[in-house]
Scaffold this motif. Sequence first.
Motif, PDB file in Angstrom:
ATOM      1  N   VAL B 146       0.598   5.841  -2.896  1.00  0.00           N
ATOM      2  CA  VAL B 146       0.442   7.273  -2.581  1.00  0.00           C
ATOM      3  C   VAL B 146      -0.994   7.700  -2.887  1.00  0.00           C
ATOM      4  N   GLY B 147      -1.528   7.192  -4.011  1.00  0.00           N
ATOM      5  CA  GLY B 147      -2.919   7.487  -4.358  1.00  0.00           C
ATOM      6  C   GLY B 147      -3.860   7.017  -3.270  1.00  0.00           C
ATOM      7  N   LEU B 148      -3.531   5.875  -2.700  1.00  0.00           N
ATOM      8  CA  LEU B 148      -4.348   5.346  -1.617  1.00  0.00           C
ATOM      9  C   LEU B 148      -4.262   6.254  -0.387  1.00  0.00           C
ATOM     10  N   ALA B 149      -3.051   6.686  -0.076  1.00  0.00           N
ATOM     11  CA  ALA B 149      -2.884   7.585   1.072  1.00  0.00           C
ATOM     12  C   ALA B 149      -3.691   8.865   0.852  1.00  0.00           C
ATOM     13  N   ARG B 150      -3.656   9.373  -0.379  1.00  0.00           N
ATOM     14  CA  ARG B 150      -4.383  10.608  -0.684  1.00  0.00           C
ATOM     15  C   ARG B 150      -5.891  10.407  -0.539  1.00  0.00           C
ATOM     16  N   ALA B 151      -6.367   9.191  -0.851  1.00  0.00           N
ATOM     17  CA  ALA B 151      -7.812   8.951  -0.807  1.00  0.00           C
ATOM     18  C   ALA B 151      -8.327   8.773   0.616  1.00  0.00           C
ATOM     19  N   ILE B 152      -7.466   8.364   1.532  1.00  0.00           N
ATOM     20  CA  ILE B 152      -7.994   8.071   2.876  1.00  0.00           C
ATOM     21  C   ILE B 152      -7.542   9.060   3.941  1.00  0.00           C
ATOM     22  N   VAL B 153      -6.625   9.962   3.590  1.00  0.00           N
ATOM     23  CA  VAL B 153      -6.021  10.804   4.629  1.00  0.00           C
ATOM     24  C   VAL B 153      -7.051  11.701   5.314  1.00  0.00           C
ATOM     25  N   TYR B 154      -8.091  12.087   4.607  1.00  0.00           N
ATOM     26  CA  TYR B 154      -9.079  12.992   5.208  1.00  0.00           C
ATOM     27  C   TYR B 154     -10.279  12.239   5.774  1.00  0.00           C
ATOM     28  N   ARG B 155     -10.134  10.950   5.904  1.00  0.00           N
ATOM     29  CA  ARG B 155     -11.128  10.084   6.529  1.00  0.00           C
ATOM     30  C   ARG B 155     -12.525  10.220   5.942  1.00  0.00           C
ATOM     31  N   PRO B 156     -12.655   9.907   4.664  1.00  0.00           N
ATOM     32  CA  PRO B 156     -13.974   9.974   4.038  1.00  0.00           C
ATOM     33  C   PRO B 156     -14.869   8.843   4.534  1.00  0.00           C
ATOM     34  N   GLU B 157     -16.174   9.000   4.300  1.00  0.00           N
ATOM     35  CA  GLU B 157     -17.122   7.980   4.763  1.00  0.00           C
ATOM     36  C   GLU B 157     -17.193   6.807   3.798  1.00  0.00           C
ATOM     37  N   ILE B 158     -16.921   7.097   2.521  1.00  0.00           N
ATOM     38  CA  ILE B 158     -16.998   6.057   1.504  1.00  0.00           C
ATOM     39  C   ILE B 158     -15.689   6.077   0.732  1.00  0.00           C
ATOM     40  N   VAL B 159     -15.068   4.928   0.561  1.00  0.00           N
ATOM     41  CA  VAL B 159     -13.848   4.912  -0.242  1.00  0.00           C
ATOM     42  C   VAL B 159     -14.032   3.949  -1.411  1.00  0.00           C
ATOM     43  N   LEU B 160     -13.707   4.443  -2.609  1.00  0.00           N
ATOM     44  CA  LEU B 160     -13.780   3.622  -3.815  1.00  0.00           C
ATOM     45  C   LEU B 160     -12.351   3.261  -4.215  1.00  0.00           C
ATOM     46  N   TYR B 161     -12.068   1.977  -4.288  1.00  0.00           N
ATOM     47  CA  TYR B 161     -10.724   1.540  -4.642  1.00  0.00           C
ATOM     48  C   TYR B 161     -10.782   0.866  -6.005  1.00  0.00           C
ATOM     49  N   ASP B 162     -10.085   1.432  -6.997  1.00  0.00           N
ATOM     50  CA  ASP B 162     -10.052   0.785  -8.310  1.00  0.00           C
ATOM     51  C   ASP B 162      -8.744   0.011  -8.430  1.00  0.00           C
ATOM     52  N   GLU B 163      -8.824  -1.277  -8.266  1.00  0.00           N
ATOM     53  CA  GLU B 163      -7.680  -2.175  -8.343  1.00  0.00           C
ATOM     54  C   GLU B 163      -6.528  -1.715  -7.463  1.00  0.00           C
ATOM     55  N   PRO B 164      -6.735  -1.735  -6.162  1.00  0.00           N
ATOM     56  CA  PRO B 164      -5.709  -1.208  -5.250  1.00  0.00           C
ATOM     57  C   PRO B 164      -4.441  -2.044  -5.208  1.00  0.00           C
ATOM     58  N   THR B 165      -4.524  -3.330  -5.537  1.00  0.00           N
ATOM     59  CA  THR B 165      -3.338  -4.169  -5.369  1.00  0.00           C
ATOM     60  C   THR B 165      -2.719  -4.614  -6.686  1.00  0.00           C
ATOM     61  N   THR B 166      -3.301  -4.188  -7.813  1.00  0.00           N
ATOM     62  CA  THR B 166      -2.724  -4.575  -9.091  1.00  0.00           C
ATOM     63  C   THR B 166      -1.347  -3.938  -9.230  1.00  0.00           C
ATOM     64  N   GLY B 167      -0.380  -4.726  -9.617  1.00  0.00           N
ATOM     65  CA  GLY B 167       0.959  -4.194  -9.809  1.00  0.00           C
ATOM     66  C   GLY B 167       1.784  -4.128  -8.543  1.00  0.00           C
ATOM     67  N   LEU B 168       1.273  -4.691  -7.450  1.00  0.00           N
ATOM     68  CA  LEU B 168       2.071  -4.725  -6.218  1.00  0.00           C
ATOM     69  C   LEU B 168       2.600  -6.140  -6.003  1.00  0.00           C
ATOM     70  N   ASP B 169       3.716  -6.237  -5.284  1.00  0.00           N
ATOM     71  CA  ASP B 169       4.207  -7.574  -4.958  1.00  0.00           C
ATOM     72  C   ASP B 169       3.269  -8.195  -3.921  1.00  0.00           C
ATOM     73  N   PRO B 170       3.299  -9.523  -3.749  1.00  0.00           N
ATOM     74  CA  PRO B 170       2.310 -10.186  -2.890  1.00  0.00           C
ATOM     75  C   PRO B 170       2.315  -9.658  -1.455  1.00  0.00           C
ATOM     76  N   VAL B 171       3.494  -9.297  -0.952  1.00  0.00           N
ATOM     77  CA  VAL B 171       3.566  -8.823   0.435  1.00  0.00           C
ATOM     78  C   VAL B 171       2.891  -7.458   0.560  1.00  0.00           C
ATOM     79  N   ALA B 172       3.227  -6.565  -0.369  1.00  0.00           N
ATOM     80  CA  ALA B 172       2.611  -5.241  -0.342  1.00  0.00           C
ATOM     81  C   ALA B 172       1.108  -5.352  -0.577  1.00  0.00           C
ATOM     82  N   ALA B 173       0.718  -6.251  -1.494  1.00  0.00           N
ATOM     83  CA  ALA B 173      -0.704  -6.433  -1.777  1.00  0.00           C
ATOM     84  C   ALA B 173      -1.441  -6.872  -0.515  1.00  0.00           C
ATOM     85  N   ASP B 174      -0.822  -7.802   0.205  1.00  0.00           N
ATOM     86  CA  ASP B 174      -1.451  -8.276   1.425  1.00  0.00           C
ATOM     87  C   ASP B 174      -1.600  -7.140   2.439  1.00  0.00           C
ATOM     88  N   SER B 175      -0.575  -6.287   2.546  1.00  0.00           N
ATOM     89  CA  SER B 175      -0.673  -5.222   3.536  1.00  0.00           C
ATOM     90  C   SER B 175      -1.736  -4.200   3.117  1.00  0.00           C
TER      91      SER B 175
END
Lengths: 259, 248
Positions: B146-175
């Motif tokens: 959800v945090g990821l959705a909130r960060a990209i929904v307004y289409r910013p020019e620069i996106v900073l991702y702090d550990e976007p896949t930590t704590g996700l299962d491998p399939v979700a991490a891959d997506s």
Amino acid sequence: MNFLADTWVGAWLEGLGRITLLTKETITSLLRGRIDSRDLLYQLYFMGVKSQSVVLITGAFTGMVLGAQTFFQFHKVKMDTATLAVVSVSMCSELGPVLTALMVAGRVGAAIAAELGTMRVTEQIDALRTLATDPVDYLVAPRLLAAHIALPLLTAEAIAVGIGAGYIVGVHLLGIDPTYSWYNMLRYTQTGDVAVGLIKAFIYGGIVAMVGCYKGMTCGEGAEGVGRATTESVVYSSITILIANFFLTLSLGTIFHSL
Amino acid sequence: MIEVRDLKKSLGQQRVLDGVSFRIETGESVVIIGRSGGGKSVLLKHLIGLLKPDAGQVLIDGEDIVPMDERALLRVRRKFGMLFQGAALFDSMTVAENVAFAFRHNNSLQPEEIRQRVASALEVVNLPGIENRRPAELSGGMRKRVGLARAIVYRPEIVLYDEPTTGLDPVAADSIDQLILRVRDRFNVTSVVVTHEMRSAQRIGQRILMLHEKKIYAAGTPDEIFHSNDPVVRRFIEGVSDPKEPGN
Ligand SMILES: Nc1ncnc2c1ncn2[C@@H]1O[C@H](COP(=O)(O)OP(=O)(O)OP(=O)(O)O)[C@@H](O)[C@H]1O
Ligand SMILES: [Mg+2]
């Protein structure tokens, strides 16, 4: 001057400076009309409507005890019918605003500090900033304005309820003459007394909101930090209110009685 | 374009960054790796002005944001989206209100349009239909998305991702990895990704920066980094602890 900075006096002065800067920023934000009416309404609801029971009970029981005690003392010198006048004047200019503000500091000030403190330690305040929202506009300004509006109204309510309760106790329980009591009350209570009470309430609203917001926004890490911020906000705003009350009584008293 | 020059920062008694410099071009995706507690999150917060360095410059499209006050920063931050390590969702709001937060003062969008943007952002992170849930009712991985959705929904020019896949299962991490690449390619977004997953780093990064000993210790394409002969880099990539540093 270095020794000063290391003592609690230095820390206290620094805190005072920061809270002043925060207040200045908040007032700028309010003057530029940067707040959302929905946020303001919600805060008004939270501070005003949800404080009803606390304020009603405080007002009523203060009025009653004041009425009873004044009667016991005045009865000795046969001044029974002046009881309600004393209740009314002290409720209006001192007890109404101070007790209401203290109760609101305990309820609302603590809630503000805990909410903002939790937002800070969970990085929600940082998240606000990344979403191009100034936390002062979004969090502090609506709370300050709501407190400035809510506290005078709550105080007026506490005053009215207190006088009403004092009247009931005095007239129906202790048997004071109602007509003379009412007449004396109107005679000795001046517009100035009511005005002093409401001005004080306006100022105390600002103190409760700003101390709560400041403590929350500068809160330390973790659950302990939030706990401490909450306690300190109640302690500091209560003490500030009590001290400010003395100076306000002196200065406002001088102003209104020289008119 | 993001440029960092000789950034220094101490927190408490401890020096966290000591002379960090790098440059990230527009549209590039850069991965930052480094030991836990090495200062990656702190570095990311400097890029968006949440923290002020003790010394050094942070240039966003050529503009130094270090001396800016909070008001001026608000304008610069409109270019940015940021996913926090702990998601940092507003817990007094629903998921939909969280994701739509950036549109609060946007009068050019109709409520219906905002609703659709929110729904499609949630769909993109594989969480369709959870608009009315509260953050407290979500799992850690869901909150992250959800945090990821909130960060990209307004289409910013620069996106900073702090550990976007930590704590996700491998399939979700891959997506999520795929999503970061899609966002980058579709909108020419500059992406800065902090991660501990070497697989993600290899896949997402056009360049990898390794933060070590308070500095950028190594920088290069994934190939260069993964085939580096430097012992520190090798140990990090292979996940071997240093025999000379017991307890680490
Ligand atoms: N608010 C703070 N006050 C004091 N020290 C801090 C603060 N925030 C971070 N630090 C310190 O700065 C260092 C770097 O922290 P940071 O969160 O950037 O690490 P990280 O590289 O993101 O680690 P991880 O991979 O575990 O997220 C840590 O040693 C931490 O103790
Ligand atoms: Mg981190």
